[in-house]
Write a protein that holds these residues in place. Structure first.
Motif, PDB file in Angstrom:
ATOM      1  N   PRO A   1      61.532  40.354  53.878  1.00 21.27           N
ATOM      2  CA  PRO A   1      61.871  41.386  54.856  1.00 21.27           C
ATOM      3  C   PRO A   1      63.054  42.225  54.405  1.00 21.27           C
ATOM      4  O   PRO A   1      64.069  41.706  53.931  1.00 21.27           O
ATOM      5  CB  PRO A   1      62.209  40.566  56.108  1.00 21.27           C
ATOM      6  N   GLY A   2      62.913  43.542  54.551  1.00 25.20           N
ATOM      7  CA  GLY A   2      63.944  44.478  54.147  1.00 25.20           C
ATOM      8  C   GLY A   2      63.808  44.961  52.712  1.00 25.20           C
ATOM      9  O   GLY A   2      64.471  45.928  52.314  1.00 25.20           O
ATOM     10  N   GLN A   3      62.942  44.318  51.933  1.00 24.61           N
ATOM     11  CA  GLN A   3      62.788  44.713  50.528  1.00 24.61           C
ATOM     12  C   GLN A   3      62.099  46.069  50.421  1.00 24.61           C
ATOM     13  O   GLN A   3      61.120  46.350  51.112  1.00 24.61           O
ATOM     14  CB  GLN A   3      61.971  43.669  49.773  1.00 24.61           C
ATOM     15  N   ALA A   4      62.613  46.925  49.542  1.00 22.93           N
ATOM     16  CA  ALA A   4      62.013  48.238  49.325  1.00 22.93           C
ATOM     17  C   ALA A   4      60.693  48.101  48.580  1.00 22.93           C
ATOM     18  O   ALA A   4      60.564  47.295  47.652  1.00 22.93           O
ATOM     19  CB  ALA A   4      62.976  49.118  48.530  1.00 22.93           C
ATOM     20  N   LEU A   5      59.714  48.878  49.011  1.00 19.10           N
ATOM     21  CA  LEU A   5      58.405  48.909  48.358  1.00 19.10           C
ATOM     22  C   LEU A   5      58.268  50.274  47.694  1.00 19.10           C
ATOM     23  O   LEU A   5      57.839  51.245  48.314  1.00 19.10           O
ATOM     24  CB  LEU A   5      57.303  48.672  49.391  1.00 19.10           C
ATOM     25  N   VAL A   6      58.652  50.342  46.430  1.00 24.99           N
ATOM     26  CA  VAL A   6      58.703  51.606  45.693  1.00 24.99           C
ATOM     27  C   VAL A   6      57.331  51.897  45.084  1.00 24.99           C
ATOM     28  O   VAL A   6      56.792  51.073  44.332  1.00 24.99           O
ATOM     29  CB  VAL A   6      59.775  51.549  44.591  1.00 24.99           C
ATOM     30  N   GLU A   7      56.777  53.047  45.416  1.00 21.49           N
ATOM     31  CA  GLU A   7      55.431  53.387  44.986  1.00 21.49           C
ATOM     32  C   GLU A   7      55.264  53.316  43.476  1.00 21.49           C
ATOM     33  O   GLU A   7      54.267  52.767  42.972  1.00 21.49           O
ATOM     34  CB  GLU A   7      55.039  54.779  45.495  1.00 21.49           C
ATOM     35  N   THR A   8      56.214  53.890  42.733  1.00 23.80           N
ATOM     36  CA  THR A   8      56.075  53.911  41.270  1.00 23.80           C
ATOM     37  C   THR A   8      56.110  52.500  40.686  1.00 23.80           C
ATOM     38  O   THR A   8      55.352  52.186  39.754  1.00 23.80           O
ATOM     39  CB  THR A   8      57.201  54.759  40.646  1.00 23.80           C
ATOM     40  N   GLU A   9      56.961  51.630  41.238  1.00 26.65           N
ATOM     41  CA  GLU A   9      57.046  50.258  40.743  1.00 26.65           C
ATOM     42  C   GLU A   9      55.776  49.478  41.059  1.00 26.65           C
ATOM     43  O   GLU A   9      55.261  48.735  40.214  1.00 26.65           O
ATOM     44  CB  GLU A   9      58.253  49.556  41.361  1.00 26.65           C
ATOM     45  N   LEU A  10      55.261  49.653  42.268  1.00 26.04           N
ATOM     46  CA  LEU A  10      54.041  48.950  42.654  1.00 26.04           C
ATOM     47  C   LEU A  10      52.839  49.467  41.861  1.00 26.04           C
ATOM     48  O   LEU A  10      51.968  48.681  41.453  1.00 26.04           O
ATOM     49  CB  LEU A  10      53.794  49.104  44.151  1.00 26.04           C
TER      50      LEU A  10
END
Length: 233
Positions: free
Chosen positions: A31-40
């Motif tokens: 929870p609270g972790q960023a979900l970065v589009e480029t990384e994913l």
């Protein structure tokens, strides 16, 4: 000679969606972790488009929060969220189980999920099995809309339990209650099974997120089964 139809190949969006959901519900994405589009996108070997669509879908289910400034993050869990979700479960899930029992459901899938939980090698596997166990109890209720309503909060409930277990492991207690709930359900005792399930849900959120009025404040006489004695798993 007959041949089995091939399994459909999931779309890139479906693949990414299930992978991110699995990561959230098993605690790999906290929870609270960023979900970065480029990384994913790099992790899954896809473009940003299926990642973006998957995150939008997960935002709709309540697992992800979307912000114009912060982007996407895994939803934080607090006492207010937990009590809201478990309040819905308390209102609907025991009644769904009661109806499934009166329809003489066999609960084979619930038994299978319980066995997977007992043999789980880690908390992630146990969490997913727990999620499947509860769904197998309410899904045979005979009312597709009731099942769908519970499905809509299922992922958020799993997130709550994953966070709670990480802070205070109590799965052995819940596992013992699952055994008793399934025993009562298979014995055809709808009132006792529904009451045990009600107590199981209320006790979990009360101990995991204490200090706030919510489902835990429900009077025992108002629970399915109608008596305090019947409210213990």
């Amino acid at each position: 000679m007959t041949f089995a139809a091939p399994s459909p190949i999931p779309s890139r969006t479906e693949y990414v969606l299930e992978a991110i959901k699995h990561g959230i519900l098993t605690g790999q994405l906290v929870p609270g972790q960023a979900l970065v589009e480029t990384e994913l996108a790099a992790r899954f070997g896809v473009s940003k488009t299926p990642v973006r669509e998957a995150l939008k879908t997960l935002a709709g289910t309540g697992l992800v929060l979307m912000s114009q400034y912060k982007g996407a993050t895994v939803r934080m869990v607090d006492a207010e969220m937990a009590h809201e979700i478990y309040d819905v479960r308390l209102l609907l899930e025991p009644e769904a189980l009661r109806r499934a029992i009166t329809r003489r459901a066999g609960f084979e899938e619930a038994a299978e999920a319980l066995a997977r939980s007992e043999s789980a090698v880690d908390a992630a596997e146990r969490s997913l099995a727990n999620r499947d166990f509860h769904r197998a109890l309410y899904l045979p209720c005979g009312n597709p809309l009731l099942g769908k309503m519970l499905d809509e909060v299922r992922d958020q409930a799993a997130l709550v339990s994953a966070v709670a277990w990480a802070a205070r492991p109590s799965w052995e207690k819940e596992a013992a209650e699952h055994v008793e709930i399934l025993r009562l359900a298979r014995a055809g005792d709808a009132d006792a099974a529904a009451a045990a399930l009600h107590a199981h849900i209320a006790d979990f959120v009360r101990h995991a997120f204490p200090g706030q009025d919510g489902p835990d404040s429900t009077d025992a006489s108002a629970a399915p089964g109608g008596s305090e004695k019947g409210n213990r798993a």
